[in-house]
Scaffold this motif. Sequence first.
Motif, short mmCIF file in Angstrom:
data_model
loop_
_atom_site.label_atom_id
_atom_site.label_comp_id
_atom_site.label_asym_id
_atom_site.label_seq_id
_atom_site.Cartn_x
_atom_site.Cartn_y
_atom_site.Cartn_z
N HIS A 109 155.50 17.07 0.14
CA HIS A 109 154.56 17.70 -0.79
C HIS A 109 153.83 18.84 -0.08
N VAL A 110 153.54 19.92 -0.81
CA VAL A 110 152.80 21.05 -0.27
C VAL A 110 151.63 21.36 -1.20
N THR A 111 150.44 21.48 -0.63
CA THR A 111 149.27 21.98 -1.36
C THR A 111 149.05 23.41 -0.90
N ALA A 112 149.27 24.38 -1.78
CA ALA A 112 149.18 25.80 -1.45
C ALA A 112 147.84 26.35 -1.92
N VAL A 113 147.06 26.90 -0.99
CA VAL A 113 145.70 27.36 -1.29
C VAL A 113 145.58 28.85 -0.98
N ASP A 114 144.98 29.62 -1.91
CA ASP A 114 144.65 31.01 -1.64
C ASP A 114 143.47 31.41 -2.51
N PHE A 131 149.31 24.42 7.71
CA PHE A 131 150.02 25.66 8.02
C PHE A 131 149.17 26.83 7.54
N SER A 132 148.91 27.77 8.42
CA SER A 132 148.08 28.93 8.05
C SER A 132 148.67 30.19 8.66
N ASN A 133 148.94 31.18 7.83
CA ASN A 133 149.52 32.44 8.27
C ASN A 133 148.57 33.58 7.89
N TRP A 134 147.91 34.15 8.90
CA TRP A 134 146.94 35.23 8.69
C TRP A 134 145.78 34.78 7.80
N LEU A 135 144.88 34.00 8.34
CA LEU A 135 143.72 33.55 7.59
C LEU A 135 142.43 33.64 8.41
N GLU A 193 148.93 24.19 3.00
CA GLU A 193 149.16 25.59 3.37
C GLU A 193 147.94 26.40 2.98
N LEU A 194 147.23 26.93 3.96
CA LEU A 194 146.02 27.72 3.73
C LEU A 194 146.34 29.20 3.82
N GLY A 195 145.80 29.98 2.88
CA GLY A 195 146.14 31.39 2.82
C GLY A 195 147.59 31.56 2.42
N ALA A 196 148.01 30.81 1.41
CA ALA A 196 149.42 30.77 1.02
C ALA A 196 149.91 32.06 0.39
N GLY A 197 148.98 32.87 -0.15
CA GLY A 197 149.38 34.13 -0.74
C GLY A 197 150.35 33.98 -1.89
N ILE A 198 151.32 34.86 -1.97
CA ILE A 198 152.27 34.86 -3.08
C ILE A 198 153.41 33.86 -2.86
N GLY A 199 153.36 33.12 -1.75
CA GLY A 199 154.32 32.03 -1.56
C GLY A 199 155.48 32.32 -0.64
N ARG A 200 155.27 33.28 0.27
CA ARG A 200 156.36 33.64 1.18
C ARG A 200 156.86 32.44 1.97
N PHE A 201 155.94 31.57 2.41
CA PHE A 201 156.34 30.38 3.15
C PHE A 201 156.24 29.10 2.31
N THR A 202 155.57 29.18 1.18
CA THR A 202 155.43 27.99 0.34
C THR A 202 156.78 27.40 -0.03
#
Length: 502
Positions: free
Chosen positions: A83-88, A128-132, A65-74
């Motif tokens: 497994h999820v790798t959350a990056v911001d 997965f990328s939301n607004w990046l 997950e790229l541009g994961a932010g505060i985790g709205r979709f994480t």
Amino acid sequence: MSYLIIPAGDEACSVRQQMTNYWAQFSEPTLENMMLNEDARQLAEQEETEILDSVPQVGGMRVLELGAGIGRFTRKLAERAKHVTAVDFLETYIEKNRQSNEHLGNVEFVCMDVTQLKQDNGQYDMIFSNWLLMYLGDDEIDKLVSSMLRWLKPNGYLFIRESCIKQSGNKKRQTNPTFYRSPAHYCSLLQGPSMNSPEADYRFTLRYAASVDVFIKYSGNPYQLLYLLRKTPTSDYFSSFQNFLDKHQYCLNGIKRYEAVYGDSFVSCGGKPVTERLCDRLGLQAHSRVLDVGTGPGGSAIHMASRYGCHVTGIDLSANMVTVALQRQASLPPAVRERLRFEISDITEREYRDASYDVIYSRETLLHVEDKTAVLAKFWRWLKPGGKLLITDYCQGEGQLRNEFLEYKSARAYRLLTLQEYGGVVEAAGFTDVQVHDQKDDFLNVLHQELDTFRARRQQFVDEFSESEFRDTVVGWEQKIARATDGSQVWGLIAAQKPSEE
């Protein structure tokens, strides 16, 4: 305190530094700051289901997950995925994400600028990328797309959500260096880079792109777009043919030239008057759901939504066509805007739920499709029992065809049938009450009317385009008249119905 790693190079530093300064205004980890919208809570609740429904089933997948932010979709992704790798890149955001979602046990949290991110090859099933990408320059996107191709397994998915054309959030900001690209520009950027491997050469191919309905309903904005792509061999037909259309026949200037003949928002024979006559025979009502295949710049879909109040999904292979349709949608009254959904997609690859539509309508589009049998089988499934099918399409005449016509057909990459063959394919798909009409007289009348009207507007056209383009358009119509007159090019009308359940 937020931080961003600055890549090498003056141009890259400029873009990265601008974005660093921009996001320093919004480093407090709130939903309103992350979405840049004061109404974020209301919007997030409404759009969450729509976005997640657009993502492939992630059960058992490894997700980046790229541009994961505060985790709205994480959290939602981690509840389903292996497994999820959350990056911001914002430290405050990724820490908030960690506090909210670390307990799930299958999430890795990475504070990093995606332009500097390193990952092992072939370890993810979906990115997965939301607004990046709106915060990256074109060169940075090119490099990131190349990296994402490596990080994904073959046939892995890339899901992107971006703001196109204009700003959508209402959060006050001191500056705004965001890149609001066109949908067609994103299609080009995402499908450009390729990856060489011993097994095959890969690139991303678009499965579909469409507006986020919530933003249309909430703010009349159709420019929030979802993109779903897949890592496929570079021989994939869709991307190469879409590129052919958007750079040649349906380049933006080409669409404008067609509209100069057919009328605004129309690129099909007869423009709005013919569209009105065809729609009148469909029995459309406010509850009707229509699939407009080959929607072009949206003229027929807009007419059906405006005149009859029905809900219309317009799909087209050309990203340029849909970009124009979205622009037209944005200018419509709210009640009409909300009844329209435009998609960039290949109808031969797209899937909808069975029995989703009351009407499937297609104007001069299936001439691009080689396997019409497979497409008509889809149409049959997607129609409700008793649903109607209406197609107008170019066909070829019977017998020996002139070289001029064959060259024309080859240059446009048309896959044409005779009328008799067309009717047989429709009937073989399971449709009943199949009606096939040779529209030669109507075709010639319409062509002459269009040419006369176009000639009368010569100066207006030349002022906007050029004298040579005027002459080319006139010659094109004269040649079409000649092909219709000698019977080599046929304009067919095919109407049919899916049997009602007994």
